[in-house]
Design an enzyme around this catalytic site. Structure first.
Site, PDB file in Angstrom:
ATOM      1  N   ASP A 107       0.831  -1.188   0.000  1.00  0.00           N
ATOM      2  CA  ASP A 107       0.000   0.000   0.000  1.00  0.00           C
ATOM      3  C   ASP A 107       0.876   1.252   0.000  1.00  0.00           C
ATOM      4  O   ASP A 107       1.655   1.472   0.929  1.00  0.00           O
ATOM      5  CB  ASP A 107      -0.860  -0.052   1.276  1.00  0.00           C
ATOM      6  CG  ASP A 107      -1.926   1.003   1.260  1.00  0.00           C
ATOM      7  OD1 ASP A 107      -2.384   1.338   0.157  1.00  0.00           O
ATOM      8  OD2 ASP A 107      -2.282   1.513   2.329  1.00  0.00           O
ATOM      9  N   THR A 136      -0.610   5.760  -4.495  1.00  0.00           N
ATOM     10  CA  THR A 136       0.660   5.636  -5.219  1.00  0.00           C
ATOM     11  C   THR A 136       0.584   6.458  -6.495  1.00  0.00           C
ATOM     12  O   THR A 136       1.521   7.176  -6.860  1.00  0.00           O
ATOM     13  CB  THR A 136       0.926   4.155  -5.573  1.00  0.00           C
ATOM     14  OG1 THR A 136       0.693   3.370  -4.426  1.00  0.00           O
ATOM     15  CG2 THR A 136       2.329   3.946  -6.074  1.00  0.00           C
ATOM     16  N   ASP A 154      -9.975  -0.248   2.363  1.00  0.00           N
ATOM     17  CA  ASP A 154      -9.845   0.299   1.004  1.00  0.00           C
ATOM     18  C   ASP A 154     -11.049  -0.088   0.148  1.00  0.00           C
ATOM     19  O   ASP A 154     -11.667   0.744  -0.508  1.00  0.00           O
ATOM     20  CB  ASP A 154      -8.577  -0.242   0.316  1.00  0.00           C
ATOM     21  CG  ASP A 154      -7.329   0.407   0.902  1.00  0.00           C
ATOM     22  OD1 ASP A 154      -7.480   1.297   1.752  1.00  0.00           O
ATOM     23  OD2 ASP A 154      -6.219   0.006   0.515  1.00  0.00           O
TER      24      ASP A 154
HETATM   25  P1  ADP Z   1      -2.783   3.094  -5.913  1.00  0.00           P
HETATM   26  O1  ADP Z   1      -2.151   3.261  -4.575  1.00  0.00           O
HETATM   27  O2  ADP Z   1      -2.479   4.262  -6.800  1.00  0.00           O
HETATM   28  O3  ADP Z   1      -4.231   2.764  -5.854  1.00  0.00           O
HETATM   29  P2  ADP Z   1      -2.375   0.381  -6.747  1.00  0.00           P
HETATM   30  O4  ADP Z   1      -1.161  -0.430  -6.449  1.00  0.00           O
HETATM   31  O5  ADP Z   1      -3.626   0.051  -6.040  1.00  0.00           O
HETATM   32  O6  ADP Z   1      -2.007   1.891  -6.588  1.00  0.00           O
HETATM   33  O7  ADP Z   1      -2.617   0.248  -8.319  1.00  0.00           O
HETATM   34  C1  ADP Z   1      -3.671   0.894  -8.936  1.00  0.00           C
HETATM   35  C2  ADP Z   1      -3.539   0.801 -10.408  1.00  0.00           C
HETATM   36  O8  ADP Z   1      -3.503  -0.547 -10.846  1.00  0.00           O
HETATM   37  C3  ADP Z   1      -4.722   1.453 -11.101  1.00  0.00           C
HETATM   38  O9  ADP Z   1      -4.269   2.326 -12.098  1.00  0.00           O
HETATM   39  C4  ADP Z   1      -5.478   0.271 -11.702  1.00  0.00           C
HETATM   40  O10 ADP Z   1      -6.172   0.616 -12.869  1.00  0.00           O
HETATM   41  C5  ADP Z   1      -4.352  -0.680 -11.959  1.00  0.00           C
HETATM   42  N1  ADP Z   1      -4.794  -2.071 -12.102  1.00  0.00           N
HETATM   43  C6  ADP Z   1      -5.510  -2.810 -11.247  1.00  0.00           C
HETATM   44  N2  ADP Z   1      -5.748  -4.055 -11.760  1.00  0.00           N
HETATM   45  C7  ADP Z   1      -5.152  -4.079 -12.963  1.00  0.00           C
HETATM   46  C8  ADP Z   1      -5.015  -5.067 -14.000  1.00  0.00           C
HETATM   47  N3  ADP Z   1      -5.542  -6.283 -13.887  1.00  0.00           N
HETATM   48  N4  ADP Z   1      -4.317  -4.714 -15.088  1.00  0.00           N
HETATM   49  C9  ADP Z   1      -3.767  -3.504 -15.210  1.00  0.00           C
HETATM   50  N5  ADP Z   1      -3.861  -2.542 -14.295  1.00  0.00           N
HETATM   51  C10 ADP Z   1      -4.536  -2.827 -13.189  1.00  0.00           C
END
Ligand code: ADP
Ligand code: MG
Length: 536
Positions: A58, A92, A382
């Site tokens: 996270d 992030t 979350d």
């Molecule tokens: P944040 O702290 O910014 O929420 P995360 O590590 O949760 O970071 O990642 C969020 C990102 O991952 C988003 O841009 C989301 O669209 C992307 N994401 C989630 N699942 C997938 C997937 N299966 N393929 C590509 N991108 C993904």
């Protein structure tokens, strides 16, 4: 630009050098969380001062536990923390966007563009993006909300667990849904979370109603109750303490005895008052005297003592009751209602489960160790945040970088229509948006440049703004079909928070540059050192 030692930078710097070092700090900070983005993001092992460790993916958890000293890094962490508080996701992303926009700004500064012009161009780009985000959103169904909750858990725990937690979060959001002044409100603080380390991760579950780790005051009290009335007391049903509350002059041995009897009589009156009010369930913040247990039990009243004030408040919201300072002061209007009350033993802890009209739900986070339970708890928070936001405002956008690419494509067309040097800044802003799909690809072990080019060309050829990278299949896909979707609010807030922080950093340098010919005034220098109030 990736000198991590800059995080400990404390030297005073001025002029163009100050901007460069500020940007280095932002880039170094982003470097610390870059590898956690997306489902293929890696975990970080955090160890605090006292040696406690935590494994997490996270962004905000990593940032908040980092010992960062640079004031600019603090500004970015604050933007990410706001993101966490308002939409509970995209933390992030916020830091990555801000760092990328700052780095791109530096390239423009090197070409002779003034930071104030860049700040203006960035603001224009931000406004444009927000205005056009609506055209990229779509209405969420319940199934979509579940998918969005799953997306918010990308990369955390394992997939089956993500699905369980996402399901629980959507169910919980539904249980606490309320109408207030014609608008739908889902307040995540109405969901109680209980943690239990020991049972396996998979035993985490959602329970209808509020569950508290509490044992009824006496076994003779009814274990289960049907619908009835409840009184919540911000005090107790206890004898007054001799040492602090009363002064007695003892003249014979029977005085103490008769005092005690009078006190018991006083408590008994309160039990009778409960009966008169029709109360069948009593919860007190303080204790309940042992002598009253049988009286309460005989009156069919089930009682709980030493209930935390925060739990009493949660119960009050669920039952429509008002917290009273003492039973003496209770009136009919203070009494709430419930549908059922029961006691259950989970492991070796007794729990009280109360179901009410107003819904309410409890998530039981389990895991083999406290570290695992903590991660389950954070994941649930979350997913619940996302589910609640979407219940209130069911607008979704495509994930996997699709929306950022679509916005960048539009921005480039818009930039062409802007005559001044701001045009360059708008293009730099568009490039910055593409950092999200690039980092997603990078973390999945794919070539970021090739992937980005492929996605841009696919979006442009098919005119499909949902084309993004599914890192699980490593293929460009329509993200709506692949069910990788996110609340539009997350992207909107990330755009605002990150551009706000970026512009603030550019403006700090703007002040320095204006003064650099005649030296840096003390107060400006102090603001750079983080010892002066914000000058904005
Ligand atoms: P944040 O702290 O910014 O929420 P995360 O590590 O949760 O970071 O990642 C969020 C990102 O991952 C988003 O841009 C989301 O669209 C992307 N994401 C989630 N699942 C997938 C997937 N299966 N393929 C590509 N991108 C993904
Ligand atoms: Mg996330």
């Amino acid at each position: 630009m990736s000198d991590v030692s800059i995080l400990e930078e404390t030297d005073r710097t001025t002029g163009r050098d100050a901007l460069r070092k500020n940007i280095q700090a932002a880039v170094a900070l982003a470097g610390a969380v870059r590898s956690t983005l997306g489902p293929k993001g890696l975990d970080k092992l955090l160890v605090d001062d006292e040696g406690r460790s935590m494994v997490t993916n996270d962004g905000i958890t990593v940032l908040e536990s980092a010992k960062v000293e640079h004031p600019i890094a603090h500004m970015l962490i604050a933007a990410s923390a706001t993101q966490d508080q308002t939409v509970r996701d995209g933390t992030t992303t916020t830091v990555l966007l801000a760092a990328e926009w700052l780095q791109n700004a530096w390239h423009l500064v090197a070409q002779g563009v003034h930071p104030a012009t860049i700040a203006r161009g960035y603001r224009m780009a931000e406004v444009y993006c927000k205005d056009h985000l609506d055209s990229l959103t779509f209405e969420a169904t319940t199934e979509d909300i579940r998918s969005a909750a799953m997306t918010s858990l990308a990369g955390k725990l394992h997939q089956k667990m993500q699905s369980t937690i996402a399901g629980c979060a959507v169910e919980a959001a539904e249980a606490i849904l309320m109408e207030s002044n014609g608008t739908v409100v889902a307040d995540p603080t109405r969901v109680k979370v209980i943690t239990r380390s020991g049972p396996s991760l998979e035993q985490s579950k959602l329970i209808t109603g509020l569950a508290l780790p509490k044992k009824r005051a006496h076994v003779e009290m009814p274990s289960s109750l049907g619908a009835g009335s409840i009184l919540l007391v911000d005090g107790g049903l206890e004898l007054r303490s001799l040492s602090s509350d009363v002064q007695l002059s003892v003249t014979s041995t029977s005085v103490l005895q008769s005092f005690r009897e009078a006190e018991e009589q006083r408590l008994l009156e309160q039990v009778n008052m409960l009966v008169d009010l029709g109360v069948t369930l009593l919860a007190c913040r303080e204790g309940i005297d042992d002598s009253m247990h049988s009286h309460l039990a005989n009156a069919g009243i089930k009682a709980f003592r030493r209930v935390a004030k925060s739990d009493l408040e949660l119960l009050a919201r669920g039952c429509g009751a008002r917290l009273v300072p003492s039973i003496h002061q209770a009136k009919e209007a203070d009494v709430g209602v419930f549908i059922s009350s029961r006691c259950e033993r989970w492991g070796d802890v007794d729990h009280w489960i109360l179901e009410t009209d107003e819904g309410g739900a409890t998530f039981v986070a389990t895991g083999s160790t406290e570290t695992v339970v903590g991660e389950v708890e954070r994941c649930f928070a979350d997913a619940l945040g996302v589910a609640c936001r979407l219940k209130e405002n069911p607008k979704l956008i495509a994930g996997g970088g699709a929306t950022y690419i679509a916005l960048a494509r539009r921005l480039r067309r818009y930039a062409e229509t802007v005559p001044g040097r701001e045009q360059l800044a708008i293009e730099a802003f568009a490039d910055g948006l593409e950092t999200i799909p690039r980092v997603l690809a990078e973390n999945a072990g794919m070539d970021p440049i090739d992937t980005l080019l492929q996605l841009v060309s696919l979006q442009s050829k098919s005119d499909d703004d949902s084309m993004g990278l599914n890192v699980l299949t490593r293929q460009p896909e329509d993200m709506r079909v692949s069910k990788v979707v996110e609340p539009a609010r997350v992207v909107e807030q990330a755009l605002s928070g990150a551009s706000e922080a970026t512009i603030a950093v550019l403006r700090i340098d703007d002040v320095l540059w204006a003064k650099q010919e005649i030296g840096v005034p003390d107060d400006v220098q102090a603001s750079l050192d983080g010892t002066a109030p914000d000058r904005r």
